[in-house]
Design a protein around this motif. Structure first.
Motif, short mmCIF file in Angstrom:
data_model
loop_
_atom_site.label_atom_id
_atom_site.label_comp_id
_atom_site.label_asym_id
_atom_site.label_seq_id
_atom_site.Cartn_x
_atom_site.Cartn_y
_atom_site.Cartn_z
N GLN A 4 0.82 -1.20 0.00
CA GLN A 4 0.00 0.00 0.00
C GLN A 4 0.86 1.26 0.00
O GLN A 4 2.03 1.24 0.39
CB GLN A 4 -0.93 0.02 1.21
N ASN A 47 0.69 5.21 1.40
CA ASN A 47 0.00 6.11 2.33
C ASN A 47 0.51 7.53 2.17
O ASN A 47 1.72 7.77 2.10
CB ASN A 47 0.23 5.66 3.78
N THR A 77 -4.89 6.45 1.19
CA THR A 77 -4.32 5.10 1.27
C THR A 77 -4.69 4.36 0.00
O THR A 77 -5.88 4.24 -0.34
CB THR A 77 -4.85 4.33 2.48
N TYR A 78 -3.68 3.88 -0.71
CA TYR A 78 -3.89 3.10 -1.93
C TYR A 78 -3.32 1.71 -1.72
O TYR A 78 -2.14 1.54 -1.45
CB TYR A 78 -3.19 3.78 -3.12
N ARG A 79 -4.18 0.69 -1.82
CA ARG A 79 -3.76 -0.69 -1.64
C ARG A 79 -3.80 -1.42 -2.97
O ARG A 79 -4.68 -1.17 -3.79
CB ARG A 79 -4.65 -1.41 -0.62
#
Length: 305
Positions: A128, A130, A139-141
């Motif tokens: 991820q 952040n 937040t990119y997962r």
């Protein structure tokens, strides 16, 4: 001859392209079930290079961007980042996010993102990105798969042919610079592939062909060790590979058979010269001296006349 390091980036990119359906089933069975493979996937690497900054495009040649047609008529974009040596270090998650928003901004499509880690360094296994600044947060997962963490026994039980590609990647990590260990791993994989011990018989022959080439290149050995492996596998190759109609093209085996053919041609040429010499009345000893064949071989040739 100097040993050449395999181009792992290109090898992974090629095997994902050639076995894309199996790749997608292996990593995302859910997305695989939604995809309509009656419409061939579109591979958009050229578009991907225009999305990435010029400073990054040459470093991300192994990345893949694929457009899938779904059964409901929608499009689905699949972005695959292949991290071979952990070159991006701490900024890797940010780069994954940058690729995501650039693809979304340009195409405005749903994106499935996967980072495939083929090295053995855990530090780059972040899943991820952040961002936080004075209350602005993001937040990119994304999906990750680390080959070094996989179980050899689990991969061996899989009926998905792409598991063999992953297993080859695992063996690259396990063997590193240990030539003997790499020899044993390559021998094991070749026997599994050729003797059909792992892959279902319904699997298309061309898939076996593509895995055969991938395994041969990704587990590349010094030339003298390759010769030893070919001789070791020769009975299986002559029986199984011939029955399956496999091509040796683009493999080390092609070089072996070319060399064998040249040897055979040279011997046949010498025999022909020996026959002509004896027809002209040369003695056995002179014919042997001129052709380089042994006296016993010349005598056998003479007896067959």
């Amino acid at each position: 001859m100097e040993f050449q390091r395999p181009n792992y980036d290109q090898l992974w990119k090629d095997v994902i392209t050639e076995l894309f359906e199996e790749f997608l089933l292996f990593f995302s069975p859910e997305l695989f079930e939604l995809a309509d493979f009656t419409i061939p996937p579109q591979f958009l690497e050229q578009e991907l290079q225009t999305i990435l900054p010029e400073s990054e495009s040459s470093q991300r040649v192994a990345d893949k961007l694929v457009q899938l047609q779904l059964k409901n008529g929608d499009n689905q974009w699949v972005y695959v980042h292949i991290e071979v040596q952990g070159d991006y270090k701490k900024i890797f998650p940010k780069r994954m996010f940058q690729s995501f928003y650039r693809i979304m901004d340009l195409y405005d499509e749903q994106i499935y993102a996967l980072a495939l880690f083929t090295s053995d360094d855990a530090k780059y296994n972040a899943d991820q990105y952040n961002y936080e600044f004075l209350g602005t947060e993001l937040t990119y997962r994304y999906h990750t798969y680390r080959i070094a963490s996989q179980s050899e026994s689990t991969l061996l039980k899989s009926q998905n042919p792409f598991a063999l590609a992953v297993l080859a990647g695992l063996y690259v990590i396990k063997s590193k610079k240990n030539v003997d260990r790499k020899y044993q791993y390559k021998r094991k994989l070749m026997r599994l592939l050729l003797q059909d011990k792992m892959i279902s018989k319904e699997m298309k022959r061309e898939y076996i062909q593509k895995l055969f080439v991938f395994i041969d290149h990704v587990l590349r050995l010094p030339e003298e060790t390759e010769w030893r492996l070919v001789n070791d596998l020769k009975p299986i190759i002559q029986k199984e590979a011939v029955q399956m109609g496999l091509s040796m093209k683009d493999t080390f085996l092609a070089k072996y058979y070319m060399n064998e053919g040249e040897k055979k041609g040279k011997i046949e040429g010498k025999i022909e010269i020996a026959v002509r010499l004896m027809e002209k009345g040369y003695c056995v000893e002179d014919a042997a001296d001129i052709t380089g064949l042994s006296i016993e071989e010349i005598k056998r040739i003479k007896d067959r006349k």
